[in-house]
Design a protein around this motif. Structure first.
Motif, short mmCIF file in Angstrom:
data_model
loop_
_atom_site.label_atom_id
_atom_site.label_comp_id
_atom_site.label_asym_id
_atom_site.label_seq_id
_atom_site.Cartn_x
_atom_site.Cartn_y
_atom_site.Cartn_z
N VAL A 119 0.87 -1.18 0.00
CA VAL A 119 0.00 0.00 0.00
C VAL A 119 0.90 1.23 0.00
O VAL A 119 1.99 1.21 0.58
CB VAL A 119 -0.96 0.00 1.22
CG1 VAL A 119 -0.22 0.07 2.53
CG2 VAL A 119 -1.98 1.12 1.11
N TYR A 120 0.46 2.27 -0.69
CA TYR A 120 1.21 3.53 -0.78
C TYR A 120 0.36 4.67 -0.24
O TYR A 120 -0.86 4.56 -0.15
CB TYR A 120 1.56 3.85 -2.24
CG TYR A 120 2.39 2.80 -2.90
CD1 TYR A 120 3.75 2.73 -2.67
CD2 TYR A 120 1.83 1.87 -3.76
CE1 TYR A 120 4.53 1.77 -3.27
CE2 TYR A 120 2.61 0.91 -4.38
CZ TYR A 120 3.95 0.87 -4.13
OH TYR A 120 4.73 -0.07 -4.73
N SER A 121 1.01 5.77 0.08
CA SER A 121 0.28 6.94 0.56
C SER A 121 0.92 8.21 0.00
O SER A 121 1.99 8.18 -0.57
CB SER A 121 0.32 6.99 2.10
OG SER A 121 1.66 7.17 2.54
N ARG A 122 0.22 9.31 0.24
CA ARG A 122 0.81 10.60 -0.14
C ARG A 122 1.92 10.94 0.85
O ARG A 122 2.13 10.23 1.83
CB ARG A 122 -0.26 11.68 -0.16
CG ARG A 122 -0.80 12.03 1.21
CD ARG A 122 -1.89 13.09 1.12
NE ARG A 122 -2.25 13.56 2.42
CZ ARG A 122 -3.20 13.04 3.18
NH1 ARG A 122 -3.90 12.03 2.76
NH2 ARG A 122 -3.46 13.55 4.36
N GLY A 123 2.62 12.01 0.59
CA GLY A 123 3.70 12.39 1.49
C GLY A 123 3.83 13.89 1.58
O GLY A 123 3.07 14.64 0.95
N PHE A 124 4.78 14.32 2.39
CA PHE A 124 5.05 15.74 2.56
C PHE A 124 6.54 15.97 2.32
O PHE A 124 7.37 15.20 2.79
CB PHE A 124 4.69 16.20 3.98
CG PHE A 124 3.24 16.02 4.31
CD1 PHE A 124 2.32 17.01 4.00
CD2 PHE A 124 2.80 14.85 4.91
CE1 PHE A 124 0.98 16.84 4.30
CE2 PHE A 124 1.45 14.67 5.21
CZ PHE A 124 0.54 15.67 4.90
N LEU A 125 6.85 17.01 1.61
CA LEU A 125 8.24 17.37 1.34
C LEU A 125 8.54 18.67 2.07
O LEU A 125 7.87 19.68 1.84
CB LEU A 125 8.47 17.54 -0.16
CG LEU A 125 9.86 17.99 -0.57
CD1 LEU A 125 10.89 16.94 -0.19
CD2 LEU A 125 9.90 18.24 -2.07
N TYR A 126 9.51 18.61 2.98
CA TYR A 126 9.93 19.79 3.73
C TYR A 126 11.27 20.26 3.16
O TYR A 126 12.23 19.50 3.12
CB TYR A 126 10.11 19.47 5.22
CG TYR A 126 8.81 19.12 5.91
CD1 TYR A 126 8.03 20.12 6.47
CD2 TYR A 126 8.37 17.81 5.99
CE1 TYR A 126 6.84 19.81 7.08
CE2 TYR A 126 7.18 17.49 6.61
CZ TYR A 126 6.42 18.50 7.16
OH TYR A 126 5.25 18.19 7.77
N SER A 127 11.31 21.50 2.76
CA SER A 127 12.55 22.05 2.21
C SER A 127 12.59 23.55 2.49
O SER A 127 11.65 24.27 2.16
CB SER A 127 12.62 21.78 0.71
OG SER A 127 13.79 22.30 0.17
N ASP A 128 13.66 23.99 3.10
CA ASP A 128 13.85 25.41 3.39
C ASP A 128 12.67 26.01 4.14
O ASP A 128 12.23 27.12 3.85
CB ASP A 128 14.12 26.19 2.10
CG ASP A 128 15.39 25.73 1.40
OD1 ASP A 128 16.35 25.40 2.11
OD2 ASP A 128 15.41 25.72 0.15
N GLY A 129 12.14 25.27 5.10
CA GLY A 129 11.04 25.77 5.92
C GLY A 129 9.67 25.72 5.25
O GLY A 129 8.69 26.18 5.81
N ILE A 130 9.60 25.18 4.06
CA ILE A 130 8.34 25.09 3.33
C ILE A 130 7.89 23.63 3.28
O ILE A 130 8.69 22.74 3.00
CB ILE A 130 8.49 25.65 1.90
CG1 ILE A 130 8.88 27.12 1.95
CG2 ILE A 130 7.21 25.45 1.09
CD1 ILE A 130 9.29 27.70 0.60
N CYS A 131 6.61 23.42 3.54
CA CYS A 131 6.04 22.07 3.50
C CYS A 131 5.11 21.97 2.29
O CYS A 131 4.20 22.78 2.14
CB CYS A 131 5.26 21.78 4.77
SG CYS A 131 4.39 20.20 4.73
N GLU A 132 5.38 21.00 1.44
CA GLU A 132 4.52 20.75 0.30
C GLU A 132 4.00 19.33 0.37
O GLU A 132 4.77 18.40 0.59
CB GLU A 132 5.29 20.92 -1.01
CG GLU A 132 5.72 22.33 -1.32
CD GLU A 132 6.45 22.38 -2.65
OE1 GLU A 132 5.89 21.92 -3.66
OE2 GLU A 132 7.58 22.87 -2.65
N GLU A 133 2.69 19.18 0.21
CA GLU A 133 2.12 17.85 0.17
C GLU A 133 2.23 17.34 -1.26
O GLU A 133 1.98 18.07 -2.20
CB GLU A 133 0.65 17.91 0.61
CG GLU A 133 0.01 16.56 0.75
CD GLU A 133 -1.37 16.64 1.40
OE1 GLU A 133 -1.91 15.59 1.69
OE2 GLU A 133 -1.89 17.75 1.61
#
Length: 178
Positions: A119-133
């Protein structure tokens, strides 16, 4: 019985490894979690950091660290982790990533309910204080063609499919030999 094995291949991630490890230890999952860190002969102070950590308060968790004498890359580290993992399910987690608190529990429930191999899920990418789903929309065509496991079987372990997935151990062992 060990239910989930988390394999953490690590190389020169001293500044992240503690947060990564505790994101696994602090899972809300009530079953047993085995955590296997495979250090790929890091040249930073990863080994020093790991030696100072105390896991004694985690009753339903175990942590083992395998230190490789020679740097042999990500795929080799994952293969070593798979060779010693005992869990029914496997989580592969980069040593600079963290798990959401309920990731394992939600995915185990899904796998057990639907008797799936992964099973897979979405994720969050944190870079330079910014969070992107991020969602795995870019892989939709692959999923529709039934090729999601083909991606994993190419041993491109660094992709988002691997990080967000939870896999039956037998499936990964079978794909490893393809």
């Amino acid at each position: 019985m060990i239910t989930v094995s988390v394999i953490i291949p690590s190389y020169n991630h001293a500044k992240y490894i503690e947060e990564t490890l505790f994101s696994c230890l602090d899972q809300d999952y009530k079953g047993f979690i085995e955590i296997i860190i495979v250090d790929d002969n890091s040249t930073d102070n990863t080994k020093d950091i790991l030696s100072l950590l105390d896991f004694s308060s985690y009753v339903s968790r175990s942590v083992s660290v395998i230190y490789k004498e020679k740097n042999q890359g990500l795929n080799d580290s994952i293969d070593i982790g798979l060779s010693v993992a005992k869990g029914k399910y496997i989580q592969i987690l980069a040593s600079d990533d963290v798990l959401c608190l309920d990731k394992i529990s939600k995915q185990v429930v899904f796998l057990e309910k639907y008797n799936c191999d992964c099973v897979y899920s979405r994720g969050f990418l944190y870079s330079d204080g910014i969070c992107e789903e991020y969602y795995l929309n870019s892989f939709n065509k692959m999923y529709l063609l039934g090729r999601g496991l083909e991606f994993v079987s190419t041993k491109d372990w660094g992709g988002p499919l691997t990080q967000s997935g939870l896999f039956k151990r037998e499936l990964l062992l079978e794909l490893k030999d393809i």
